[in-house]
Design a protein around this motif. Structure first.
Motif, PDB file in Angstrom:
ATOM      1  N   MET A   1       0.694  -1.160   0.042  1.00  0.00           N
ATOM      2  CA  MET A   1      -0.139   0.049   0.009  1.00  0.00           C
ATOM      3  C   MET A   1       1.073   1.336   0.096  1.00  0.00           C
ATOM      4  N   HIS A   5      -1.735   6.396  -0.454  1.00  0.00           N
ATOM      5  CA  HIS A   5      -2.884   5.680   0.088  1.00  0.00           C
ATOM      6  C   HIS A   5      -3.162   5.519   1.415  1.00  0.00           C
ATOM      7  N   ARG A   6      -1.735   5.009   2.314  1.00  0.00           N
ATOM      8  CA  ARG A   6      -2.042   5.128   3.782  1.00  0.00           C
ATOM      9  C   ARG A   6      -2.378   6.589   4.082  1.00  0.00           C
ATOM     10  N   ALA A   9      -6.318   6.756   3.781  1.00  0.00           N
ATOM     11  CA  ALA A   9      -6.811   5.950   4.497  1.00  0.00           C
ATOM     12  C   ALA A   9      -6.935   6.710   5.989  1.00  0.00           C
ATOM     13  N   TRP A 230     -13.102   5.779   0.937  1.00  0.00           N
ATOM     14  CA  TRP A 230     -12.824   4.116   1.477  1.00  0.00           C
ATOM     15  C   TRP A 230     -13.070   3.235   0.357  1.00  0.00           C
ATOM     16  N   LEU A 233     -10.288   3.075  -2.353  1.00  0.00           N
ATOM     17  CA  LEU A 233      -8.935   1.983  -1.416  1.00  0.00           C
ATOM     18  C   LEU A 233      -9.380   0.662  -1.722  1.00  0.00           C
ATOM     19  N   LEU A 234     -10.694   0.207  -1.187  1.00  0.00           N
ATOM     20  CA  LEU A 234     -10.883  -1.058  -1.168  1.00  0.00           C
ATOM     21  C   LEU A 234     -10.897  -1.716  -2.340  1.00  0.00           C
ATOM     22  N   HIS A 237      -6.835  -2.376  -3.043  1.00  0.00           N
ATOM     23  CA  HIS A 237      -6.190  -3.081  -2.082  1.00  0.00           C
ATOM     24  C   HIS A 237      -7.084  -4.296  -1.257  1.00  0.00           C
ATOM     25  N   VAL A 242      -6.674  -2.572   4.104  1.00  0.00           N
ATOM     26  CA  VAL A 242      -7.435  -1.141   4.462  1.00  0.00           C
ATOM     27  C   VAL A 242      -8.213  -1.104   5.851  1.00  0.00           C
ATOM     28  N   SER A 246      -9.725   1.729   9.990  1.00  0.00           N
ATOM     29  CA  SER A 246     -10.687   2.079  10.697  1.00  0.00           C
ATOM     30  C   SER A 246     -10.730   2.104  12.176  1.00  0.00           C
ATOM     31  N   ARG A 294     -16.349  -1.515   4.847  1.00  0.00           N
ATOM     32  CA  ARG A 294     -16.833  -0.978   3.321  1.00  0.00           C
ATOM     33  C   ARG A 294     -18.093  -0.125   3.706  1.00  0.00           C
TER      34      ARG A 294
END
Length: 303
Positions: A1, A5-6, A9, A230, A233-234, A237, A242, A246, A294
């Protein structure tokens, strides 16, 4: 990742954590059930005009709306209005993860690894610790209400899984179409026309500006931006990579509530919070619970 992207998130976790402050501000002006109806009306109207309906069975779309939208937010908003601090609410709502795993095993006959059951047990211990603290503070009922909101989120997650949408964000947005009518009817029955009328009549005063800003934040940043990033990203990855981000949501929620509202959790709540997060992470390590990520919060996430 990749690092960018981190950061995205982590940004979503911040957006969802601050969302509980936004809800708190809106509850200062509007009755909780009517506020839920208002929030999802603002989402539903542009959704019907601009977003293609997801190609999923209607029963699962309605089930997702009733579980994730109606039950979760009716109980969450009512619990917060009854006195549960915003930071603690952001933590208690994390019970949706273990609830989803248990309900998936019982109702959908999904296989569960022993490590996941261990995670559920650990998270349950943490929730009991937080509940004991709330009972000591004479706020057990608001705690139970938000816990029921987490159960509603879990029921919505099951409908989302059964729907298997090709575009999860479209399902999330179209879920909002299900919510306004039942929530408005519920608000009229429980809160009454007088409370609704008074909240609207006084909503144009300067004192109501924070409530409208909170509502705008919840709709635009908490739901549209947060859920959009979100879902993006899902799509790129594995969920197991991911979803652990949360777990930053209650950390942000508790920290920002302490800074902005002066809500200082008790030591038992802090320890219980660490135990809950540990349990959820243990359960998520096999890739079953991450699918919870999700769905957006207020609070929440969803938040």
């Amino acid at each position: 990742m990749p690092p960018t992207h981190r950061l995205l998130a982590a940004l979503v976790a911040v957006l969802w954590g601050v969302n509980f402050l936004a809800i708190h501000a809106s509850l200062e002006q509007f009755p909780p059930l009517f506020l839920v109806a208002l929030r999802f009306t603002l989402l539903a109207v542009p959704t019907m005009l601009l977003v293609q309906r997801p190609q999923v069975p209607t029963r699962w779309l309605v089930g997702y709306g009733l579980g994730f939208g109606v039950l979760q937010f009716a109980f969450l908003y009512t619990g917060m209005a009854a006195g549960l601090p915003a930071g603690v609410a952001s933590l208690v709502l994390q019970a949706s993860g273990p609830f989803t795993l248990v309900l998936g095993a019982l109702l959908l006959h999904e296989s569960v690894h022993p490590r996941q059951w261990l995670g559920v047990a650990v998270a349950a211990v943490g929730m009991i610790m937080v509940g004991l603290s709330r009972a000591g503070a004479a706020q057990l009922l608001p705690y139970v209400l938000v816990l029921l909101g987490a159960l509603g989120w879990a029921l919505g997650n099951l409908s989302s899984r059964l729907a298997a949408p090709p575009n999860p964000l479209h399902l999330t947005l179209w879920m909002s179409v299900v919510v306004p009518v039942p929530m408005l009817l519920l608000s009229l029955a429980v809160e009454g026309p007088a409370a609704i009328t008074h909240s609207l009549a006084t909503s144009l005063s300067p004192a109501a500006i924070p409530a409208w800003l909170g509502l705008a934040y919840t709709v635009l940043l908490g739901t549209v931006a947060g859920s959009g990033i979100w879902t993006w990203l899902l799509a790129r990855h594995p969920a197991g990579v991911v979803a652990p981000f949360s777990m930053l949501v209650p950390v942000v929620g508790i920290a920002t509530a302490a800074l902005a509202l002066g809500e200082i959790p008790t030591p038992l709540e802090l320890v219980g919070g660490v135990v809950v997060i540990t349990g959820v992470l243990v359960g998520a390590s096999r890739g079953r619970l991450p699918r919870v990520g999700r769905a957006p919060s207020a609070t929440g996430r969803h938040r």
